[in-house]
Design a protein around this motif. Structure first.
Motif, PDB file in Angstrom:
ATOM      1  N   ARG A 103       0.847  -1.194   0.000  1.00  0.00           N
ATOM      2  CA  ARG A 103       0.000   0.000   0.000  1.00  0.00           C
ATOM      3  C   ARG A 103       0.884   1.247   0.000  1.00  0.00           C
ATOM      4  NH1 ARG A 103      -5.428  -0.872   1.344  1.00  0.00           N
ATOM      5  NH2 ARG A 103      -5.886  -3.015   1.968  1.00  0.00           N
ATOM      6  N   ILE A 105     -14.054  -0.741 -14.050  1.00  0.00           N
ATOM      7  CA  ILE A 105     -13.780  -0.071 -12.789  1.00  0.00           C
ATOM      8  C   ILE A 105     -15.023   0.705 -12.401  1.00  0.00           C
ATOM      9  CG2 ILE A 105     -12.646   1.802 -14.039  1.00  0.00           C
ATOM     10  CD1 ILE A 105     -11.049   2.351 -11.467  1.00  0.00           C
ATOM     11  N   GLU A 152      -6.894   3.257  -2.938  1.00  0.00           N
ATOM     12  CA  GLU A 152      -6.836   2.111  -3.832  1.00  0.00           C
ATOM     13  C   GLU A 152      -8.189   1.862  -4.484  1.00  0.00           C
ATOM     14  OE1 GLU A 152      -5.303  -1.308  -1.841  1.00  0.00           O
ATOM     15  OE2 GLU A 152      -3.229  -0.725  -2.216  1.00  0.00           O
ATOM     16  N   HIS A 153      -8.151   1.524  -5.774  1.00  0.00           N
ATOM     17  CA  HIS A 153      -9.373   1.227  -6.522  1.00  0.00           C
ATOM     18  C   HIS A 153      -9.207  -0.107  -7.230  1.00  0.00           C
ATOM     19  CE1 HIS A 153     -11.181   5.269  -6.014  1.00  0.00           C
ATOM     20  NE2 HIS A 153      -9.912   5.644  -5.942  1.00  0.00           N
ATOM     21  N   GLU A 154     -10.293  -0.845  -7.311  1.00  0.00           N
ATOM     22  CA  GLU A 154     -10.266  -2.177  -7.910  1.00  0.00           C
ATOM     23  C   GLU A 154     -10.503  -2.082  -9.413  1.00  0.00           C
ATOM     24  OE1 GLU A 154     -13.410  -5.557  -7.551  1.00  0.00           O
ATOM     25  OE2 GLU A 154     -12.040  -5.797  -5.838  1.00  0.00           O
ATOM     26  N   ARG A 189     -10.839  -4.526 -12.715  1.00  0.00           N
ATOM     27  CA  ARG A 189     -11.066  -5.930 -13.095  1.00  0.00           C
ATOM     28  C   ARG A 189     -10.778  -6.090 -14.588  1.00  0.00           C
ATOM     29  NH1 ARG A 189     -14.830  -4.030  -9.972  1.00  0.00           N
ATOM     30  NH2 ARG A 189     -16.254  -3.595 -11.707  1.00  0.00           N
ATOM     31  N   VAL A 230      -8.166  -9.354 -10.997  1.00  0.00           N
ATOM     32  CA  VAL A 230      -8.410  -8.171 -10.173  1.00  0.00           C
ATOM     33  C   VAL A 230      -7.089  -7.516  -9.781  1.00  0.00           C
ATOM     34  CG1 VAL A 230      -9.433  -7.300  -8.037  1.00  0.00           C
ATOM     35  CG2 VAL A 230     -10.563  -9.148  -9.311  1.00  0.00           C
ATOM     36  N   HIS A 231      -6.983  -6.228 -10.022  1.00  0.00           N
ATOM     37  CA  HIS A 231      -5.816  -5.441  -9.627  1.00  0.00           C
ATOM     38  C   HIS A 231      -6.269  -4.340  -8.671  1.00  0.00           C
ATOM     39  CE1 HIS A 231      -3.096  -7.127 -12.746  1.00  0.00           C
ATOM     40  NE2 HIS A 231      -4.201  -7.188 -13.483  1.00  0.00           N
ATOM     41  N   ARG A 232      -5.424  -4.053  -7.699  1.00  0.00           N
ATOM     42  CA  ARG A 232      -5.665  -2.921  -6.798  1.00  0.00           C
ATOM     43  C   ARG A 232      -4.714  -1.809  -7.214  1.00  0.00           C
ATOM     44  NH1 ARG A 232     -10.179  -3.129  -3.991  1.00  0.00           N
ATOM     45  NH2 ARG A 232      -9.230  -1.730  -2.463  1.00  0.00           N
ATOM     46  N   GLY A 238      -3.462   2.118  -6.909  1.00  0.00           N
ATOM     47  CA  GLY A 238      -3.463   3.280  -6.019  1.00  0.00           C
ATOM     48  C   GLY A 238      -3.552   4.581  -6.797  1.00  0.00           C
TER      49      GLY A 238
END
Length: 255
Positions: free
Chosen positions: A88, A203, A222-224, A226, A238-240, A242
């Motif tokens: 993070r 997203i 952070e945003h997901e 896909r 899935v990616h996180r 920032g």
């Protein structure tokens, strides 16, 4: 229907109040990051002066740090990015590139054990505060009747329909000022995510199709994202990602 001189003045004052408040809020925003080796922790305060949100971070929760730079509407900008053991990110010391580099050098020296403490503060922007106060104080004079009062038209004179040129100019000016103020506030409180899509990715409630690009304005954090998985369409990758306040984060939607 044309506005009276009094109506124009009231509209101008209201617009000035909105613009002035936005400029004040943007100008009073600040971030303060301090670390002390004896205390074994860092404190991160962010928000308006007097209303900052403060968070304490143990030193062992900071696993690494790096310097990032990017282009913005205000020129070349830089920031120190702190990373925790899970990856993070926490941006610290966002400023013009030269100032941000000096912040990074101070933080790097601290994390290398060369300093006992370090403090990095960004904001407030006093020029924005002064501009906001000027707009608020000068609001009553933004739009006011000038010159001698107009002679009342004869009762039987034909009336013009539609908005007069001064009213149209006033409305356009108000919209421009509000738009500029909103842009300043958004650039200081939000971040941008630029997606380059070689695979479809989703997203939030939107999608980016293969071969296209899109830029989203998002809250920091952070945003997901896909990404479509052709090997298993029912289960996207899935990616996180920032998003940093005041920065553009670039992400390629690919396998």
């Amino acid at each position: 229907m044309a506005l009276s001189a009094r109506g124009q003045q009231i509209l101008g004052v209201l617009a000035a109040v909105v613009v002035g408040v936005v400029l004040l809020l943007a100008g009073l925003d600040r971030k303060d990051f301090r670390c002390d080796r004896a205390a074994g922790s860092c404190t991160h305060a962010a928000g308006l002066i007097g209303f900052e949100r403060t968070k304490e971070i143990p030193l062992d929760a900071i696993a690494d740090h790096r310097f990032d730079s990017h282009d913005s509407r205000a020129g070349r900008r830089g920031v120190t990015v702190l990373l925790d053991p899970s990856g993070r990110e926490l941006p610290v010391g966002l400023a013009d590139e030269a100032t941000a580099r000096a912040h990074y050098d101070a933080l790097h020296a601290f994390f290398q054990g060369e300093r006992a403490s370090v403090a990095v503060t960004t904001g407030p922007s006093w020029w924005l505060v002064a501009l906001g106060v000027l707009v608020l104080v000068g609001g009553p004079w933004i739009v006011r009747p000038s010159g001698p009062a107009r002679v009342a038209a004869p009762v039987d004179a034909p009336r013009r329909r539609g908005a007069s040129t001064p009213v149209i100019a006033l409305v356009v000016g108000v919209l421009v000022l509000v738009g500029m103020s909103a842009s300043i506030l958004m650039s200081r409180t939000q971040g941008s995510l630029a997606l380059r899509c070689t695979q479809r990715c989703d997203i939030g409630g939107g999608s980016c199709m293969p071969g296209s690009e899109m830029v989203l304005t998002l809250a920091p954090g952070e945003h997901e994202v896909r990404v479509f998985n052709p090997d298993d369409p029912a289960n996207p990758i899935v990616h996180r990602v920032g998003v940093v306040r005041g920065q553009v984060t670039h992400f390629e939607c690919a396998r």
